[in-house]
Design an enzyme around this catalytic site. Structure first.
Site, mmCIF file in Angstrom:
data_model
loop_
_atom_site.group_PDB
_atom_site.id
_atom_site.type_symbol
_atom_site.label_atom_id
_atom_site.label_comp_id
_atom_site.label_asym_id
_atom_site.label_seq_id
_atom_site.Cartn_x
_atom_site.Cartn_y
_atom_site.Cartn_z
ATOM 1 N N LYS A 11 -14.274 -64.935 59.243
ATOM 2 C CA LYS A 11 -13.129 -65.782 59.598
ATOM 3 C C LYS A 11 -12.348 -66.266 58.359
ATOM 4 O O LYS A 11 -12.827 -66.153 57.226
ATOM 5 C CB LYS A 11 -13.633 -66.975 60.419
ATOM 6 C CG LYS A 11 -14.224 -66.564 61.779
ATOM 7 C CD LYS A 11 -14.612 -67.785 62.611
ATOM 8 C CE LYS A 11 -15.141 -67.385 63.985
ATOM 9 N NZ LYS A 11 -15.471 -68.562 64.824
ATOM 10 N N TYR A 51 -9.281 -64.833 72.304
ATOM 11 C CA TYR A 51 -10.017 -66.042 72.724
ATOM 12 C C TYR A 51 -9.599 -66.542 74.103
ATOM 13 O O TYR A 51 -9.833 -67.704 74.437
ATOM 14 C CB TYR A 51 -9.855 -67.149 71.675
ATOM 15 C CG TYR A 51 -10.746 -66.954 70.464
ATOM 16 C CD1 TYR A 51 -12.135 -67.024 70.570
ATOM 17 C CD2 TYR A 51 -10.205 -66.691 69.208
ATOM 18 C CE1 TYR A 51 -12.954 -66.838 69.466
ATOM 19 C CE2 TYR A 51 -11.029 -66.502 68.096
ATOM 20 C CZ TYR A 51 -12.401 -66.590 68.247
ATOM 21 O OH TYR A 51 -13.226 -66.404 67.154
ATOM 22 N N ASN A 114 -16.311 -71.806 61.045
ATOM 23 C CA ASN A 114 -17.741 -71.503 60.935
ATOM 24 C C ASN A 114 -18.006 -70.069 60.468
ATOM 25 O O ASN A 114 -19.034 -69.488 60.768
ATOM 26 C CB ASN A 114 -18.471 -71.841 62.238
ATOM 27 C CG ASN A 114 -17.912 -71.089 63.422
ATOM 28 O OD1 ASN A 114 -17.022 -70.254 63.275
ATOM 29 N ND2 ASN A 114 -18.438 -71.356 64.609
ATOM 30 N N HIS A 117 -17.660 -64.683 63.505
ATOM 31 C CA HIS A 117 -17.720 -64.485 64.957
ATOM 32 C C HIS A 117 -18.693 -63.347 65.226
ATOM 33 O O HIS A 117 -18.755 -62.391 64.447
ATOM 34 C CB HIS A 117 -16.339 -64.096 65.510
ATOM 35 C CG HIS A 117 -16.408 -63.544 66.908
ATOM 36 N ND1 HIS A 117 -16.377 -64.361 68.016
ATOM 37 C CD2 HIS A 117 -16.553 -62.271 67.374
ATOM 38 C CE1 HIS A 117 -16.492 -63.607 69.107
ATOM 39 N NE2 HIS A 117 -16.603 -62.341 68.738
ATOM 40 N N GLU A 128 -14.753 -56.240 72.894
ATOM 41 C CA GLU A 128 -14.210 -56.731 71.618
ATOM 42 C C GLU A 128 -14.043 -55.591 70.609
ATOM 43 O O GLU A 128 -13.092 -55.586 69.822
ATOM 44 C CB GLU A 128 -15.116 -57.832 71.068
ATOM 45 C CG GLU A 128 -15.087 -59.082 71.949
ATOM 46 C CD GLU A 128 -16.037 -60.178 71.470
ATOM 47 O OE1 GLU A 128 -16.756 -59.984 70.466
ATOM 48 O OE2 GLU A 128 -16.043 -61.250 72.096
#
Ligand code: GDP
Length: 140
Positions: A11, A51, A114, A117, A128
């Site tokens: 990320k 998302y 964080n 993913h 995905e």
């Protein structure tokens, strides 16, 4: 054990701190093989679509802002039980809950920023992976 593939994203908080190599080392040390990888900047539409499952959550807009705030590295990981293995190496969503030695415990800045993913099921992994990669981009 079944060889699986899963989708991973490094990320923007991690690309900003130049720790994509450190994260890849953790994944490889865990027995996961990076069989496809590209550094991209997510567009707003892409982030919102990716998302979509979280559309009704209070953090959805903030999450899409964050995911489009800088480059990400999207990658496909392959290995025995890759979906579950990657979730173990990642650690819990909130870094304060993540087990010692996990990527999120060691690198995440917050519950939102964080660092990584990872797909949470085989079905979501397939969806995905198809969201980001064409078959010819995957070299196993
Ligand atoms: P994951 O599967 O561990 O990534 O967690 P989720 O699917 O529940 O959430 C997706 C992503 O949304 C997380 O990785 C975080 O980046 C973000 N997120 C989850 N919960 C929260 C929250 O309570 N607040 C904020 N700001 N972001 C969150």
């Amino acid at each position: 054990m079944a060889v699986e593939r899963t989708l991973s994203i490094i990320k923007p908080d991690a690309t900003r701190r130049n720790i994509t190599g450190k994260i890849n080392a953790r994944l490889e040390e865990a027995g996961l093989r990076i069989v496809a990888q590209k550094r991209i900047r997510l567009g707003r539409d892409q982030a919102e679509a990716f998302y979509e499952v979280h559309k009704e959550r209070p953090f959805y807009v903030s999450l899409c802002d964050f995911m489009t705030s800088g480059p990400v590295v999207v990658q496909i990981l392959e290995g025995d039980q890759a979906v579950e293995r990657n979730r173990e190496v990642m650690g819990a969503t909130n870094p304060t809950d993540a087990a010692a030695g996990t990527i999120r415990a060691d690198f995440a800045e917050s519950i939102e920023a964080n660092s990584v993913h990872g797909s949470d099921s085989a079905d979501n992994a397939a969806r995905e992976i198809a969201f980001f990669f064409k078959d010819e981009e995957i070299v196993g």
